[in-house]
Design a protein around this motif. Structure first.
Motif, PDB file in Angstrom:
ATOM      1  N   GLU A  38       0.596   6.501  -6.980  1.00  0.00           N
ATOM      2  CA  GLU A  38      -0.626   7.308  -7.155  1.00  0.00           C
ATOM      3  C   GLU A  38      -0.328   8.801  -7.021  1.00  0.00           C
ATOM      4  N   LYS A  39       0.712   9.108  -6.203  1.00  0.00           N
ATOM      5  CA  LYS A  39       1.084  10.523  -6.035  1.00  0.00           C
ATOM      6  C   LYS A  39       1.888  11.019  -7.234  1.00  0.00           C
ATOM      7  N   GLY A  40       2.164  10.114  -8.151  1.00  0.00           N
ATOM      8  CA  GLY A  40       2.895  10.507  -9.363  1.00  0.00           C
ATOM      9  C   GLY A  40       4.386  10.288  -9.284  1.00  0.00           C
ATOM     10  N   VAL A  98       5.187  10.589   8.687  1.00  0.00           N
ATOM     11  CA  VAL A  98       4.697  11.908   8.252  1.00  0.00           C
ATOM     12  C   VAL A  98       5.375  12.288   6.928  1.00  0.00           C
ATOM     13  N   LEU A  99       6.655  12.112   6.854  1.00  0.00           N
ATOM     14  CA  LEU A  99       7.394  12.522   5.657  1.00  0.00           C
ATOM     15  C   LEU A  99       6.987  11.697   4.442  1.00  0.00           C
ATOM     16  N   ASP A 100       6.645  10.438   4.688  1.00  0.00           N
ATOM     17  CA  ASP A 100       6.261   9.539   3.595  1.00  0.00           C
ATOM     18  C   ASP A 100       4.902   9.927   2.987  1.00  0.00           C
ATOM     19  N   ARG A 101       4.099  10.645   3.785  1.00  0.00           N
ATOM     20  CA  ARG A 101       2.772  11.021   3.278  1.00  0.00           C
ATOM     21  C   ARG A 101       2.809  12.169   2.285  1.00  0.00           C
ATOM     22  N   GLN A 102       3.946  12.889   2.224  1.00  0.00           N
ATOM     23  CA  GLN A 102       3.969  14.106   1.381  1.00  0.00           C
ATOM     24  C   GLN A 102       3.996  13.775  -0.114  1.00  0.00           C
ATOM     25  N   GLN A 108       0.823  -1.221   0.000  1.00  0.00           N
ATOM     26  CA  GLN A 108       0.000   0.000   0.000  1.00  0.00           C
ATOM     27  C   GLN A 108       0.855   1.269   0.000  1.00  0.00           C
ATOM     28  N   SER A 109       1.965   1.254   0.760  1.00  0.00           N
ATOM     29  CA  SER A 109       2.858   2.435   0.763  1.00  0.00           C
ATOM     30  C   SER A 109       3.410   2.674  -0.629  1.00  0.00           C
ATOM     31  N   PHE A 110       3.812   1.598  -1.284  1.00  0.00           N
ATOM     32  CA  PHE A 110       4.370   1.738  -2.633  1.00  0.00           C
ATOM     33  C   PHE A 110       3.289   2.203  -3.617  1.00  0.00           C
ATOM     34  N   ARG A 111       2.091   1.651  -3.461  1.00  0.00           N
ATOM     35  CA  ARG A 111       0.990   2.040  -4.359  1.00  0.00           C
ATOM     36  C   ARG A 111       0.718   3.547  -4.220  1.00  0.00           C
TER      37      ARG A 111
END
Ligand code: F6P
Length: 324
Positions: A210-212, A320-324, A203-206
Motif C-alpha cells: 500500500e505504501k508503494g 518503527v523502521l518498518d512503518r516508514q 498485514q505488514s506485507f499488505r
C-alpha cells in the motif's frame, strides 16, 4: 600449568579456528604444551589428542569450520562417557581443557568442572543465545551471510512484486532473525521470543504494498512458532483473500559455512587469548566472553540451561523502521 587441551564442540561457527590458533599460540608462548582434541567430546572419550604447534596452526585463521572437527556426543551426556573422558585426559596428564562452543558444549564443560577437572569455556555459536557474552564467535559472519541473502532476494522480489520470507537459524533464539531483519530492512520479523499471529505478517506485507513498495520482505527464525513452513501454509490456505503469494528461502547451514569476518577473527583471537590468561591466573569453571567490549569470565553454573534474552529495544526499533 603445563599441558592443556582444546576442543570445539556442537555446531561449528566461523571463527572457531581463530580461537584454536589463539589458544595454541598464547599457551605455547607461556611455555605450555597444547593438545587439540578431534571431534569434540567424542574425541575426548576416544582419547584422540594431537599435539598442536605454533606453525601447525598457521593458515587456519581465515578458514571457516573447525580444523579440530566437531560432534554432538550423546555418550558424553552419560556419566560413563564423562568418566572415560576423564580417564583419557589423565592418561596424558592434561591439566585443563578449553571448550569452544555454545550452550550444549558449555553444559558439558560444566559437567567436567563438577568432576573437579579444570575447564574454561569460550563462547562460540552463531545463535548468540549464550548468557555471559554480548556476542559469540560466528554471529557476525552468519549475520552477514543472511544479509547478503536478503539483498539478493530483494532484487528478485522487486522485479516480480513478490512477498518473500527468509528463514534463518538460531534454534530457540531470535537474535539472528531480529538483527538480520533490522539490518536488512524487513517489513516483518518473526521470532520465538515475541509471538505473533500469521495474519500480522499478512498485514505488514499488505502495508508495504500500500505504501508503494515493489516487494514485501520478512525474516523468520527457525524456532518461531510460525516458522517459514507454517507461514507458507497459512498464506496458501488464505490465498484468495490475501491476494498475493509468498515465496520462502531457508538459509540453513549456508549460514554456518565460509570465511569468518574480520570481527569474528578478532573476537575469537581475543577470547582464545582470554581463555589462556584465565587458566594462567588459576581461574576455572568459567565461560570466557565479551561484555561491553571487555573480555570477561562468568561462572559456568550461571551460563548453562539459560538463554540470553533478545534486546526489546531492537525489536521496537524494527517496528518503527518498518512503518516508514
Ligand atoms: O546451534 C547452532 C545451530 O546452527 C542452530 O542454529 C541450528 O538449529 C542447529 O545448530 C543445527 O544443528 P545441526 O548442524 O546439528 O543440524
Amino acid at each position: 600449568m603445563k599441558r592443556i587441551a582444546v576442543l570445539t564442540s556442537g555446531g561449528d561457527a566461523p571463527g572457531m579456528n581463530a580461537a584454536i590458533r589463539a589458544v595454541t599460540r598464547c599457551g605455547i608462548a607461556k611455555g605450555w604444551e597444547v593438545f587439540g582434541v578431534h571431534q569434540g567430546y567424542a574425541g575426548l572419550i576416544a582419547g584422540d589428542f594431537r599435539a598442536l604447534t605454533m606453525r601447525g596452526v598457521s593458515g587456519i585463521l581465515q578458514q571457516g569450520g573447525t580444523v579440530l572437527g566437531s560432534a554432538r556426543s550423546q555418550e558424553f551426556k552419560t556419566e560413563d562417557g564423562r568418566l572415560k573422558a576423564l580417564w583419557e585426559l589423565r592418561q596424558i596428564d592434561i591439566e585443563a581443557v578449553v571448550i569452544i562452543g555454545g550452550n550444549g558444549s558449555q553444559t558439558g564443560a560444566y559437567a567436567l568442572s563438577q568432576m573437579s577437572f579444570p575447564v574454561v569455556g569460550i563462547a562460540s555459536t552463531i545463535d548468540n543465545d549464550l548468557v555471559g557474552s554480548d556476542i559469540t564467535i560466528g554471529v557476525d559472519t552468519a549475520l552477514n551471510i543472511a544479509l547478503e541473502a536478503i539483498d539478493r532476494l530483494k532484487t528478485t522480489a522487486s522485479s516480480h512484486q513478490r512477498a518473500f520470507l527468509l528463514e534463518v537459524m538460531g534454534r530457540n533464539c531470535g537474535y539472528l532473525a531480529l538483527a538480520a531483519g533490522v539490518a536488512g530492512g524487513a517489513e516483518a520479523i518473526v521470532i520465538p521470543e515475541i509471538e505473533i499471529e500469521p495474519e500480522e505478517v499478512v498485514q505488514s506485507f499488505r502495508r508495504a504494498y500500500e505504501k508503494g513498495k515493489s516487494h514485501a520482505f520478512g525474516v523468520v527464525a527457525e524456532g518461531a512458532r510460525y516458522n517459514a513452513e507454517k507461514l507458507v501454509a497459512y498464506f496458501s490456505e488464505h490465498q484468495a483473500r490475501i491476494g498475493f503469494e509468498l515465496r520462502t528461502t531457508t538459509l540453513g547451514h549456508v549460514q554456518r559455512g565460509g570465511v569468518p569476518t574480520a570481527y569474528d577473527r578478532l573476537l575469537a583471537s581475543r577470547l582464545g587469548a582470554g581463555a589462556v590468561a584465565t587458566l594462567a591466573r588459576g581461574e576455572t569453571g568459567v565461560l570466557v566472553g565479551m561484555i561491553k567490549g571487555d573480555i570477561t569470565t562468568t561462572p559456568l553454573e550461571q551460563v548453562i540451561g539459560k538463554q540470553k534474552p533478545i534486546d526489546p529495544e531492537l525489536f521496537d526499533l524494527a517496528k518503527v523502521l518498518d512503518r516508514q
